[in-house]
Design a protein around this motif. Structure first.
Motif, PDB file in Angstrom:
ATOM      1  N   CYS A 111      17.229 -79.626 104.359  1.00 41.11           N
ATOM      2  CA  CYS A 111      18.651 -79.894 104.963  1.00 41.11           C
ATOM      3  C   CYS A 111      18.839 -81.734 104.126  1.00 41.11           C
ATOM      4  O   CYS A 111      18.686 -82.095 104.022  1.00 41.11           O
ATOM      5  CB  CYS A 111      18.622 -80.172 106.202  1.00 41.11           C
ATOM      6  N   ILE A 112      20.223 -81.851 103.218  1.00 37.44           N
ATOM      7  CA  ILE A 112      20.850 -82.577 103.273  1.00 37.44           C
ATOM      8  C   ILE A 112      21.807 -82.407 103.899  1.00 37.44           C
ATOM      9  O   ILE A 112      23.447 -82.467 104.131  1.00 37.44           O
ATOM     10  CB  ILE A 112      21.587 -82.289 101.604  1.00 37.44           C
ATOM     11  N   ASP A 113      22.203 -84.153 104.273  1.00 35.72           N
ATOM     12  CA  ASP A 113      23.189 -84.666 105.010  1.00 35.72           C
ATOM     13  C   ASP A 113      24.322 -85.017 104.154  1.00 35.72           C
ATOM     14  O   ASP A 113      24.978 -86.281 103.475  1.00 35.72           O
ATOM     15  CB  ASP A 113      23.265 -85.518 106.073  1.00 35.72           C
ATOM     16  N   TYR A 114      25.971 -83.968 103.950  1.00 36.37           N
ATOM     17  CA  TYR A 114      26.799 -84.648 102.936  1.00 36.37           C
ATOM     18  C   TYR A 114      27.907 -84.522 103.629  1.00 36.37           C
ATOM     19  O   TYR A 114      28.731 -84.878 103.533  1.00 36.37           O
ATOM     20  CB  TYR A 114      27.247 -82.701 102.583  1.00 36.37           C
ATOM     21  N   ARG A 115      27.703 -84.926 105.077  1.00 35.25           N
ATOM     22  CA  ARG A 115      29.365 -85.621 106.232  1.00 35.25           C
ATOM     23  C   ARG A 115      30.005 -86.999 105.420  1.00 35.25           C
ATOM     24  O   ARG A 115      30.629 -86.527 105.219  1.00 35.25           O
ATOM     25  CB  ARG A 115      28.710 -86.118 107.688  1.00 35.25           C
ATOM     26  N   LYS A 116      29.188 -87.738 105.062  1.00 33.95           N
ATOM     27  CA  LYS A 116      30.372 -88.466 104.305  1.00 33.95           C
ATOM     28  C   LYS A 116      30.952 -88.457 102.745  1.00 33.95           C
ATOM     29  O   LYS A 116      32.232 -88.596 103.117  1.00 33.95           O
ATOM     30  CB  LYS A 116      29.004 -89.782 103.435  1.00 33.95           C
ATOM     31  N   ILE A 117      30.100 -87.588 102.353  1.00 30.23           N
ATOM     32  CA  ILE A 117      30.889 -87.496 100.976  1.00 30.23           C
ATOM     33  C   ILE A 117      32.350 -86.006 101.459  1.00 30.23           C
ATOM     34  O   ILE A 117      33.135 -85.779 101.337  1.00 30.23           O
ATOM     35  CB  ILE A 117      29.429 -86.740  99.862  1.00 30.23           C
TER      36      ILE A 117
ATOM     37  N   ALA B 203      33.700 -86.613 104.004  1.00 31.56           N
ATOM     38  CA  ALA B 203      34.545 -86.802 105.476  1.00 31.56           C
ATOM     39  C   ALA B 203      35.960 -87.570 103.917  1.00 31.56           C
ATOM     40  O   ALA B 203      36.894 -87.675 104.749  1.00 31.56           O
ATOM     41  CB  ALA B 203      34.445 -88.003 106.087  1.00 31.56           C
ATOM     42  N   ILE B 204      35.279 -87.555 102.740  1.00 25.42           N
ATOM     43  CA  ILE B 204      36.498 -88.554 101.773  1.00 25.42           C
ATOM     44  C   ILE B 204      36.792 -87.359 100.584  1.00 25.42           C
ATOM     45  O   ILE B 204      37.909 -88.435 100.424  1.00 25.42           O
ATOM     46  CB  ILE B 204      35.636 -89.505 101.479  1.00 25.42           C
ATOM     47  N   THR B 205      36.101 -86.394 100.680  1.00 20.44           N
ATOM     48  CA  THR B 205      36.792 -85.976  99.673  1.00 20.44           C
ATOM     49  C   THR B 205      37.869 -85.130  99.890  1.00 20.44           C
ATOM     50  O   THR B 205      37.847 -84.617 102.242  1.00 20.44           O
ATOM     51  CB  THR B 205      34.980 -84.102  99.908  1.00 20.44           C
ATOM     52  N   ILE B 206      38.467 -84.381  99.243  1.00 24.69           N
ATOM     53  CA  ILE B 206      39.898 -83.670  99.738  1.00 24.69           C
ATOM     54  C   ILE B 206      40.257 -82.494  99.850  1.00 24.69           C
ATOM     55  O   ILE B 206      39.309 -81.483  99.101  1.00 24.69           O
ATOM     56  CB  ILE B 206      41.368 -83.819  98.168  1.00 24.69           C
TER      57      ILE B 206
END
Length: 107
Positions: free
Chosen positions: A22-28, A30-33
């Motif tokens: 499981c990879i936590d991509y929540r931060k990326i 949040a800033i991705t259009i």
């Protein structure tokens, strides 16, 4: 050296007893259009194919793993394990624009 977007990973159990990365991509995410590309409606697809002479199917079980990430953007998909940092060469399912990009490719 870690990429600036590096995120942590965790191992989680699956219902069949195997382990899932499981990879936590929540931060990326949040800033991705956000990429808004609509999935087709099944009724429209069936209506459009009514007059077709031939039909075929795709086995898309591993479809996401066949879409290449632009080499310039691979640092944005980086994730860290205790022994190394990795970058995805293929689009990870966890990115919120992955579905739209995959559907655009299928169309």
């Amino acid at each position: 050296m870690a990429a600036p977007y590096t995120v942590p990973v965790a191992l989680g159990p699956k219902s069949n007893g195997t382990v899932r990365l499981c990879i936590d991509y929540r931060k990326i995410n949040a800033i991705t259009i956000s990429d808004k590309y609509s999935l087709p409606l099944m009724d429209v697809l069936l209506h459009d194919e009514k007059s077709s002479e031939f039909m075929f199917t795709f086995d898309l079980k591993s479809g996401y793993h066949q879409v290449q990430v632009n080499p310039a953007d691979q640092d944005k998909s980086a994730f860290a394990c205790p022994f190394a940092t990795f970058r995805c060469k293929r689009i990870p399912f966890e990115l919120h624009s992955a579905t739209a990009n995959f559907q655009r490719l299928m169309d």
